[in-house]
Scaffold this motif. Structure first.
Motif, mmCIF file in Angstrom:
data_model
loop_
_atom_site.group_PDB
_atom_site.id
_atom_site.type_symbol
_atom_site.label_atom_id
_atom_site.label_comp_id
_atom_site.label_asym_id
_atom_site.label_seq_id
_atom_site.Cartn_x
_atom_site.Cartn_y
_atom_site.Cartn_z
ATOM 1 N N GLY A 103 43.226 -14.406 16.542
ATOM 2 C CA GLY A 103 42.832 -13.301 17.406
ATOM 3 C C GLY A 103 41.704 -12.458 16.849
ATOM 4 O O GLY A 103 41.010 -11.766 17.595
ATOM 5 N N ILE A 104 41.506 -12.517 15.508
ATOM 6 C CA ILE A 104 40.466 -11.709 14.875
ATOM 7 C C ILE A 104 39.570 -12.555 13.967
ATOM 8 O O ILE A 104 38.349 -12.521 14.078
ATOM 9 N N GLY A 105 40.189 -13.313 13.060
ATOM 10 C CA GLY A 105 39.414 -14.083 12.079
ATOM 11 C C GLY A 105 38.469 -15.080 12.710
ATOM 12 O O GLY A 105 37.272 -15.128 12.377
ATOM 13 N N LEU A 106 38.973 -15.891 13.640
ATOM 14 C CA LEU A 106 38.129 -16.903 14.270
ATOM 15 C C LEU A 106 37.011 -16.305 15.120
ATOM 16 O O LEU A 106 35.871 -16.790 15.079
ATOM 17 N N PRO A 107 37.271 -15.242 15.904
ATOM 18 C CA PRO A 107 36.164 -14.632 16.654
ATOM 19 C C PRO A 107 35.052 -14.127 15.748
ATOM 20 O O PRO A 107 33.864 -14.309 16.049
ATOM 21 N N LEU A 108 35.422 -13.507 14.638
ATOM 22 C CA LEU A 108 34.399 -12.965 13.746
ATOM 23 C C LEU A 108 33.665 -14.075 12.997
ATOM 24 O O LEU A 108 32.462 -13.985 12.765
ATOM 25 N N LEU A 109 34.400 -15.152 12.662
ATOM 26 C CA LEU A 109 33.736 -16.321 12.076
ATOM 27 C C LEU A 109 32.740 -16.898 13.075
ATOM 28 O O LEU A 109 31.620 -17.264 12.711
ATOM 29 N N ALA A 110 33.142 -16.949 14.333
ATOM 30 C CA ALA A 110 32.265 -17.492 15.373
ATOM 31 C C ALA A 110 31.008 -16.653 15.526
ATOM 32 O O ALA A 110 29.910 -17.188 15.729
ATOM 33 N N VAL A 111 31.146 -15.337 15.429
ATOM 34 C CA VAL A 111 29.973 -14.455 15.519
ATOM 35 C C VAL A 111 29.018 -14.714 14.359
ATOM 36 O O VAL A 111 27.799 -14.822 14.547
ATOM 37 N N VAL A 139 33.316 -7.781 8.856
ATOM 38 C CA VAL A 139 34.428 -7.304 8.015
ATOM 39 C C VAL A 139 34.911 -5.934 8.499
ATOM 40 O O VAL A 139 36.118 -5.673 8.545
ATOM 41 N N ILE A 140 33.976 -5.059 8.856
ATOM 42 C CA ILE A 140 34.332 -3.728 9.354
ATOM 43 C C ILE A 140 35.150 -3.840 10.638
ATOM 44 O O ILE A 140 36.213 -3.214 10.784
ATOM 45 N N ALA A 141 34.650 -4.648 11.567
ATOM 46 C CA ALA A 141 35.355 -4.825 12.836
ATOM 47 C C ALA A 141 36.722 -5.462 12.623
ATOM 48 O O ALA A 141 37.713 -5.059 13.252
ATOM 49 N N ALA A 142 36.792 -6.458 11.724
ATOM 50 C CA ALA A 142 38.051 -7.160 11.461
ATOM 51 C C ALA A 142 39.104 -6.222 10.901
ATOM 52 O O ALA A 142 40.285 -6.280 11.282
ATOM 53 N N ALA A 143 38.694 -5.347 9.983
ATOM 54 C CA ALA A 143 39.641 -4.417 9.368
ATOM 55 C C ALA A 143 40.246 -3.479 10.421
ATOM 56 O O ALA A 143 41.463 -3.238 10.426
ATOM 57 N N ALA A 144 39.409 -2.967 11.324
ATOM 58 C CA ALA A 144 39.894 -2.055 12.358
ATOM 59 C C ALA A 144 40.838 -2.765 13.331
ATOM 60 O O ALA A 144 41.913 -2.248 13.673
#
Length: 448
Positions: free
Chosen positions: A47-55, A233-238
């Motif tokens: 829900g978070i890790g894969l979207p941010l990896l994709a970005v 990383v900032i977005a993922a933490a929030a």
């Protein structure tokens, strides 16, 4: 890290922080019981890790994913991106915004999911969406700039009060039909993360972040990649803080049996009920109404953003149809599907997402590997082809549409993750084969 990176990080957070996604963590927390931690960790991964990896992976090519996926095959690129835009657009994500809004604004007032009320609400909802999308200007940005912080403040207040109200209560028992061990908890959380649709949405929206980084004056490819990763990383933490907190509170809430039966009878979503209960317990009836209004408006801006994005994409590949006509078509489709109800929209999306997600994850990982290891085009084509076939057959088998008993014996099948070892094995075999035969050219990503 500079202030621009922090700003972009919060912008990325706002892109993924959809009000509809809030219903999944508390529901998972309630159902997972003693297996909460492996379930929520897996949910955070997809829900978070894969979207941010994709970005971040989208920053590898100056044309973004259009350029990267074109290198696999132009036809695959068009078909894959069409499926993604339809999935995050009129087929599932946009109807879900209307259904979620209804369940969190009207349902608490009338205490029913009456189809007639749903129809009236969605007609009004999509008339507003249609108006805003036909005349986008700056109004959506202005509404979003006000509503996202307001929604965030409300959710944070709910989380703090939720810990006070429910944090010390006894943990719920796990649903025995879905959670029997830490491994089943992890696999259930992993596939529940699919429902956010954020990993596939990230493929469509990655260039927004890359362009925001470039707008700060950063031009070198490695610096763009680094700043995009730091913003991620900032977005993922929030996001992780909010999802884990809501899941933990849901894990310590109890729904009486008669209430649960009534939710099932009325076809109401358990996650929305839990959120409304948190708000009502913490702040009385005012909290329930305030949350409902803010969520409805936040969903409205999300729907506008999605319809604009999908309409612009379709207009770019089929320009004979005007942008405004695409807006009308996709709004009408979303209106019709939203009247199926939130639970039905979610259920219909599960088979599609179960096919699309393995393909999307595999594609993103292959692009990332090719960034560091010279990879021939044939390797990516074979791997994507095998995973596409496997995902389709697996969904057909699991839903009873086609009996293929051999699939039931594949490694990790019981956890709905059989595609992962298949992807790894296929990639390795294809990689070795390509270097022996020297089939096709080596993929090189164009960077600025």
């Amino acid at each position: 890290m500079n202030k621009n990176t922090v700003f972009i990080g919060f912008m990325l957070f706002a892109i993924f922080f959809g009000a509809g996604n809030l219903i999944f963590p508390p529901n998972l927390g309630l159902a997972s019981g003693e297996y909460f931690w492996p379930a929520i960790i897996a949910f955070v991964i997809t829900g978070i890790g894969l979207p941010l990896l994709a970005v971040v992976v989208g920053a590898l090519d100056k044309q973004g994913y259009i350029g990267s996926i074109n290198k696999i095959h132009p036809v695959f690129s068009v078909v894959f991106l069409l499926v993604i835009y339809l999935t995050i657009g009129p087929l599932f994500a946009i109807p879900r915004t209307a259904s979620t809004s209804f369940e969190m604004t009207i349902t608490p007032i009338i205490h029913s999911s009456n189809p007639l009320w749903l129809l009236i609400f969605t007609i009004i909802y999509f008339i507003i969406v249609l108006y805003l999308c036909l005349n986008p200007g700056k109004i959506v940005d202005r509404i979003g700039a006000i509503l996202t912080p307001l929604l965030l403040i409300t959710i944070l207040a709910m989380i703090v009060k939720g810990f006070v109200d429910f944090g010390n209560k006894t943990q719920t028992m796990a649903d025995p039909e879905a959670f029997t061990s830490n491994l089943t908890g992890f696999s259930k959380g992993f596939t529940e993360g699919y429902l956010t649709m954020d990993a596939i949405a990230a493929i469509a929206f990655s260039m927004i972040v890359v362009n925001a980084v470039k707008a700060t004056g950063i031009k070198h490819a490695n610096d763009i990649f680094k700043q995009t990763a730091m913003a991620g990383v900032i977005a993922a933490a929030a996001l992780a803080f909010i999802y884990i907190s809501l899941g933990f509170i849901g894990n310590h809430m109890v729904i009486p049996e008669d209430t649960m039966q009534n939710l099932i009878k009325e076809n109401q979503n358990v996650g929305t009920y839990l959120l409304i209960t948190m708000a009502n317990t913490g702040f009385g009836s005012l909290g329930k109404y305030l949350l409902g209004i803010i969520v409805a408006l936040a969903c409205l801006t999300t729907a506008c953003g999605l319809i604009v994005s999908v309409s612009e994409y379709f207009h770019s590949i089929l320009p004979k149809v005007s942008y405004k006509m695409y807006v009308i078509i996709f709004t009408l489709i979303s209106l019709v599907l939203s009247n199926l109800g939130l639970n039905t929209v979610i259920k219909l999306s599960i088979p599609v997402l179960s096919i699309v997600y393995p393909i999307a994850i595999t594609t993103v990982l292959m692009i990332l590997v090719a960034r560091f290891v010279p990879t021939r085009q044939i390797v990516q084509q074979i791997t994507v082809g095998v995973i596409t076939i496997e995902s389709i057959l697996s969904v057909m088998n699991s839903n009873g549409w086609l009996k293929l008993n051999f699939l039931n014996h594949l490694p990790l099948h019981e956890y709905a993750l059989e595609w992962f070892p298949i992807a790894i094995i296929t990639f390795i075999i294809a990689f070795i084969f390509s270097h022996i035969t020297k089939k096709s050219h080596v993929i090189v990503y164009e960077k600025e």
